[in-house]
Each structure stands twice: as C-alpha cells, then as structure tokens.
Design a protein around this motif. Structure first.
Motif, PDB file in Angstrom:
ATOM      1  N   ILE A 132     -13.392 -58.534  -1.880  1.00  0.00           N
ATOM      2  CA  ILE A 132     -14.599 -58.932  -2.609  1.00  0.00           C
ATOM      3  C   ILE A 132     -15.799 -58.197  -2.016  1.00  0.00           C
ATOM      4  O   ILE A 132     -16.624 -57.624  -2.730  1.00  0.00           O
ATOM      5  CB  ILE A 132     -14.813 -60.456  -2.542  1.00  0.00           C
ATOM      6  N   ALA A 133     -15.879 -58.204  -0.677  1.00  0.00           N
ATOM      7  CA  ALA A 133     -16.980 -57.504  -0.004  1.00  0.00           C
ATOM      8  C   ALA A 133     -16.921 -56.001  -0.272  1.00  0.00           C
ATOM      9  O   ALA A 133     -17.957 -55.354  -0.471  1.00  0.00           O
ATOM     10  CB  ALA A 133     -16.929 -57.779   1.496  1.00  0.00           C
ATOM     11  N   LEU A 134     -15.696 -55.432  -0.295  1.00  0.00           N
ATOM     12  CA  LEU A 134     -15.563 -53.998  -0.538  1.00  0.00           C
ATOM     13  C   LEU A 134     -15.998 -53.646  -1.955  1.00  0.00           C
ATOM     14  O   LEU A 134     -16.673 -52.628  -2.171  1.00  0.00           O
ATOM     15  CB  LEU A 134     -14.119 -53.556  -0.307  1.00  0.00           C
ATOM     16  N   SER A 154     -25.841 -76.754   6.633  1.00  0.00           N
ATOM     17  CA  SER A 154     -26.646 -75.656   6.098  1.00  0.00           C
ATOM     18  C   SER A 154     -27.769 -75.355   7.084  1.00  0.00           C
ATOM     19  O   SER A 154     -27.982 -76.110   8.045  1.00  0.00           O
ATOM     20  CB  SER A 154     -27.220 -76.020   4.721  1.00  0.00           C
ATOM     21  N   LEU A 155     -28.467 -74.261   6.853  1.00  0.00           N
ATOM     22  CA  LEU A 155     -29.529 -73.867   7.774  1.00  0.00           C
ATOM     23  C   LEU A 155     -30.888 -73.968   7.079  1.00  0.00           C
ATOM     24  O   LEU A 155     -31.049 -73.509   5.943  1.00  0.00           O
ATOM     25  CB  LEU A 155     -29.292 -72.440   8.273  1.00  0.00           C
ATOM     26  N   SER A 156     -31.843 -74.592   7.768  1.00  0.00           N
ATOM     27  CA  SER A 156     -33.199 -74.744   7.237  1.00  0.00           C
ATOM     28  C   SER A 156     -34.198 -74.454   8.357  1.00  0.00           C
ATOM     29  O   SER A 156     -33.826 -74.129   9.485  1.00  0.00           O
ATOM     30  CB  SER A 156     -33.408 -76.163   6.701  1.00  0.00           C
ATOM     31  N   SER A 173     -32.241 -76.244  14.813  1.00  0.00           N
ATOM     32  CA  SER A 173     -32.620 -75.901  16.193  1.00  0.00           C
ATOM     33  C   SER A 173     -31.918 -74.652  16.699  1.00  0.00           C
ATOM     34  O   SER A 173     -32.463 -73.916  17.529  1.00  0.00           O
ATOM     35  CB  SER A 173     -32.279 -77.067  17.136  1.00  0.00           C
ATOM     36  N   LEU A 174     -30.699 -74.406  16.187  1.00  0.00           N
ATOM     37  CA  LEU A 174     -29.876 -73.338  16.769  1.00  0.00           C
ATOM     38  C   LEU A 174     -28.758 -72.961  15.808  1.00  0.00           C
ATOM     39  O   LEU A 174     -28.172 -73.823  15.160  1.00  0.00           O
ATOM     40  CB  LEU A 174     -29.270 -73.841  18.081  1.00  0.00           C
ATOM     41  N   LEU A 175     -28.465 -71.672  15.722  1.00  0.00           N
ATOM     42  CA  LEU A 175     -27.301 -71.195  14.977  1.00  0.00           C
ATOM     43  C   LEU A 175     -26.302 -70.609  15.967  1.00  0.00           C
ATOM     44  O   LEU A 175     -26.662 -69.775  16.801  1.00  0.00           O
ATOM     45  CB  LEU A 175     -27.692 -70.121  13.958  1.00  0.00           C
ATOM     46  N   VAL A 176     -25.047 -71.044  15.865  1.00  0.00           N
ATOM     47  CA  VAL A 176     -23.974 -70.532  16.717  1.00  0.00           C
ATOM     48  C   VAL A 176     -23.099 -69.605  15.877  1.00  0.00           C
ATOM     49  O   VAL A 176     -22.514 -70.031  14.876  1.00  0.00           O
ATOM     50  CB  VAL A 176     -23.122 -71.680  17.295  1.00  0.00           C
ATOM     51  N   THR A 177     -23.017 -68.344  16.262  1.00  0.00           N
ATOM     52  CA  THR A 177     -22.180 -67.383  15.546  1.00  0.00           C
ATOM     53  C   THR A 177     -21.732 -66.282  16.501  1.00  0.00           C
ATOM     54  O   THR A 177     -22.484 -65.886  17.396  1.00  0.00           O
ATOM     55  CB  THR A 177     -22.922 -66.758  14.346  1.00  0.00           C
ATOM     56  N   ASN A 178     -20.506 -65.815  16.301  1.00  0.00           N
ATOM     57  CA  ASN A 178     -19.997 -64.682  17.080  1.00  0.00           C
ATOM     58  C   ASN A 178     -20.261 -63.355  16.388  1.00  0.00           C
ATOM     59  O   ASN A 178     -19.884 -62.303  16.902  1.00  0.00           O
ATOM     60  CB  ASN A 178     -18.501 -64.854  17.323  1.00  0.00           C
ATOM     61  N   ASP A 179     -20.882 -63.412  15.224  1.00  0.00           N
ATOM     62  CA  ASP A 179     -21.163 -62.201  14.455  1.00  0.00           C
ATOM     63  C   ASP A 179     -22.608 -62.245  13.944  1.00  0.00           C
ATOM     64  O   ASP A 179     -22.852 -62.458  12.759  1.00  0.00           O
ATOM     65  CB  ASP A 179     -20.180 -62.082  13.292  1.00  0.00           C
ATOM     66  N   PRO A 180     -23.579 -62.034  14.831  1.00  0.00           N
ATOM     67  CA  PRO A 180     -24.989 -62.137  14.443  1.00  0.00           C
ATOM     68  C   PRO A 180     -25.456 -61.057  13.480  1.00  0.00           C
ATOM     69  O   PRO A 180     -26.549 -61.162  12.925  1.00  0.00           O
ATOM     70  CB  PRO A 180     -25.732 -62.034  15.782  1.00  0.00           C
ATOM     71  N   ASP A 181     -24.625 -60.027  13.271  1.00  0.00           N
ATOM     72  CA  ASP A 181     -25.011 -58.949  12.347  1.00  0.00           C
ATOM     73  C   ASP A 181     -24.385 -59.123  10.967  1.00  0.00           C
ATOM     74  O   ASP A 181     -24.539 -58.243  10.103  1.00  0.00           O
ATOM     75  CB  ASP A 181     -24.588 -57.593  12.926  1.00  0.00           C
ATOM     76  N   SER A 210     -23.711 -60.827   7.144  1.00  0.00           N
ATOM     77  CA  SER A 210     -24.657 -61.106   6.065  1.00  0.00           C
ATOM     78  C   SER A 210     -24.401 -62.468   5.431  1.00  0.00           C
ATOM     79  O   SER A 210     -24.691 -62.678   4.254  1.00  0.00           O
ATOM     80  CB  SER A 210     -24.574 -60.016   4.990  1.00  0.00           C
ATOM     81  N   THR A 211     -23.848 -63.415   6.199  1.00  0.00           N
ATOM     82  CA  THR A 211     -23.659 -64.759   5.665  1.00  0.00           C
ATOM     83  C   THR A 211     -25.015 -65.390   5.406  1.00  0.00           C
ATOM     84  O   THR A 211     -26.024 -65.007   6.008  1.00  0.00           O
ATOM     85  CB  THR A 211     -22.864 -65.645   6.640  1.00  0.00           C
ATOM     86  N   SER A 212     -25.039 -66.373   4.528  1.00  0.00           N
ATOM     87  CA  SER A 212     -26.320 -66.994   4.160  1.00  0.00           C
ATOM     88  C   SER A 212     -27.000 -67.635   5.366  1.00  0.00           C
ATOM     89  O   SER A 212     -28.234 -67.587   5.489  1.00  0.00           O
ATOM     90  CB  SER A 212     -26.102 -68.046   3.067  1.00  0.00           C
ATOM     91  N   LYS A 213     -26.217 -68.204   6.281  1.00  0.00           N
ATOM     92  CA  LYS A 213     -26.810 -68.839   7.463  1.00  0.00           C
ATOM     93  C   LYS A 213     -27.454 -67.817   8.390  1.00  0.00           C
ATOM     94  O   LYS A 213     -28.550 -68.036   8.914  1.00  0.00           O
ATOM     95  CB  LYS A 213     -25.751 -69.652   8.211  1.00  0.00           C
TER      96      LYS A 213
END
Length: 333
Positions: free
Chosen positions: A133-135, A284-286, A290-298, A300-303
């Motif tokens: 889908i991404a491709l 969800s993120l607003s 206070s904090l977002l935890v992710t191993n892939d900060p680059d 393009s997820t909505s959060k």
C-alpha cells in the motif's frame, strides 16, 4: 504480459541499495485482535528483481474457533488435523530468513507473525518489511482505493480466490514485481520499515482454548456475532495530567502517553505497565499528550506527524522502559 506493463530497469541502473530478496506473505487469521491466531499462511520467495523462486502454503490449527469462516472459508473440521504453529515455525522461518517481508497492509501480517513466534518462544527472522500500500502511494499509482483487488486489476493480475492465503500471496507477488521495477526505473526509495521481534508475550486469560487438547472444536462456523473481534477498555487514569515530559526528568503519574509503531515488548503488555505506573495511555495524540513512545521517529504515521506539529516530546521504547522504573507520584491536590 506483466513485463509489458513496466519498463524493466537495466542491470546497470538497478539501485544498489535495494534488498537482495523478498518474502511475499499473506496470513489468514481468526480475527483482528491481539489474541487472534493464524489459521493459514503462504509465502512466495522472490529474488532481487522480483522473480518468483518458489512458494509455500500451510493451514495452521489455531487451537480455538476459526472465527469469520464466511471470509476465509476455513472451518473447524478443515483445521482440526492441521499442524500447530510451533510445528511449522521452523519451516516458516526458513522461508522468511534474510528477506524483506512484503505484504498488503504489512503491519497487520507482521504483527500476527511476531505474536505467533513470541507464543512459541522464538523470534521470526525478519528485520524489515515493505507494505505494498505504501509502495503504491510512493509510485503514485492511480488506484480507486488501496484494496488488493484494485492493485491486482491495475497490473492485470487475475484474482481467483480472495482471502485464500496462497492465492492472495500469488496475486501480490505478481503485482509487486512490476511495482518494484517501476520503483527501480524511477529511482524511488522503497518504503522499508524495521521489524522488531516481540521479546515478551502474555495471552489474555479470557482467550478461548479449544483444540487438540480438549478433543476437537465445537460445532458451528464461528464465534457468536461480534465476539471474534474483542476490544479492551481500560479504567480512567485517577491522576490529573501534569503536562509534558521534560528530557532528563522523571515521568509523573497522570502523564498522557501515546505509542506508535512496533515495540519489542508486546504493545498491550507495555501499555499495562504504563497504566500500573499511574500513566494515562492515550489511543490518539493531541496537544495534551505528554509523550510519544516510538522506535521509528522518522515514520509518517499520524501520531508521529502530529507529535512534530504539536512539539510533543518523543522517546524510544528502551528509554521509556527505563523511565517506567521510577515514576514520580502525582501531586496531591
């Protein structure tokens, strides 16, 4: 016929950074929740240019009700004599090893596979995945939607048995080959994402356990309406939100924490630990997060996108795990 749809990239122009092999995967499952199980799996192994090398298919005994039979067509009777996942785990791993996992909505297939391996106390040998889908978005394909049938129709691939793992994997492999060649021709960067195997797993005690050990499956074609896709509701956090996390300082009870992407500890287990520590797990993120935890900060997820827009602090899973060990008590009102 597919060769004519996309001009093949010449050997000299093929991107050196592209992977050396792919495993096109499709799994059918008992449902969509974290405790659901794989009931069939198929893998088409492709070389660096997308040419099919071989394929493999198996049904899997999920040791429980098969769920939406009206979708995948696999009944309790058909699955009763199938091997358990731990019995096919090694062969499945051999098909995936040293290849990029390719799937349509790859995060779902990868999540189901990672959970099955965690239950079997093993790791799936997958380090990267590619979502078709991404491709298709990267290539700008003029599709009416992102269903597999639309991607197949675009490349003239005939789908014979929708929601049958082997045929879905075949269709995807045939559609992926011209997509890959178009990407190579145009110098498109493949949307590869890291796959983090689960290190810990905890099944819900409410998960039905029906199978060989109990003498077979019940009659019927699935769970009662709606029960094969359970949701989990957490109690409200009793502490007020103290605001955003600040680097170098401890977490504080009441902070709103959101998660995005793969985690090496099962997501719900990680969320349970956060709740036990007195944090509010946000779905969800607003601007209040206070904090977002992710191993892939680059990614393009909505959060991740919203975190950048709102200036929400971002840390990885390892750092979050360390912070969970010393959460500051909430301020008394």
């Amino acid at each position: 016929m597919l060769e004519d749809l996309t001009t093949a990239a010449s050997p000299a122009s093929w991107p050196a950074a592209y992977p050396q092999g792919y495993a096109v995967v499709d799994v059918e499952t008992t449902g969509l929740a974290r405790d659901d199980r794989i009931i069939s799996a198929a893998v088409y192994r492709l070389d660096a240019r997308g040419e099919v090398q071989d394929h493999w298919y198996t049904m899997v005994n999920p040791e429980r009700d098969p769920g939406p039979v009206w979708i995948h067509g696999l009944t309790s009777e058909m699955l009763e004599g199938a091997p358990l996942f731990q019995e096919i785990a090694e062969e499945f791993a051999d098909r995936l090893a040293d290849r990029v996992l390719v799937a349509h909505n790859a995060v779902f297939d990868w999540s189901m596979i990672a959970r099955e391996y965690a239950r079997a106390e093993r790791e799936a040998p997958v380090r990267q995945r590619l979502c078709t889908i991404a491709l298709s978005k990267e290539l700008g394909l003029p599709l009416p939607n992102h269903k597999l049938e639309s991607l197949a129709a675009h490349f003239g691939v005939v789908q014979q048995r929708a929601h049958h793992a082997l045929d879905d994997a075949r269709v995807l492999a045939e559609a992926f080959r011209p997509s890959l060649r178009a990407a190579a021709r145009d110098g498109v960067r493949l949307p590869l994402l890291e796959c983090r195997p689960l290190k810990e797993w905890s099944d819900s005690p409410a998960t039905p356990r029906i199978g060989r050990q109990s003498g077979g499956y019940p009659s019927g074609s699935g769970y009662p309406s709606g029960s094969w896709r359970p949701s989990r509701k957490r109690p409200a956090c009793p502490y007020p939100n103290p605001g955003r996390y600040e680097e170098g300082k401890p977490l504080k009870q009441g902070m709103r924490v959101a998660f995005s992407g793969d985690t090496s500890v099962d997501r719900e287990l990680l969320e349970d630990r956060a709740v036990e520590a007195g944090l509010h797990v946000a779905t969800s993120l607003s601007r209040l997060t206070s904090l977002l935890v992710t191993n892939d900060p680059d990614s393009s997820t909505s959060k991740v996108v919203k975190a950048k827009q709102f200036g929400t602090p971002v840390i990885d899973e390892a750092a979050f795990g360390q912070l969970l060990g010393d959460v500051e008590p909430a301020t008394e009102r």
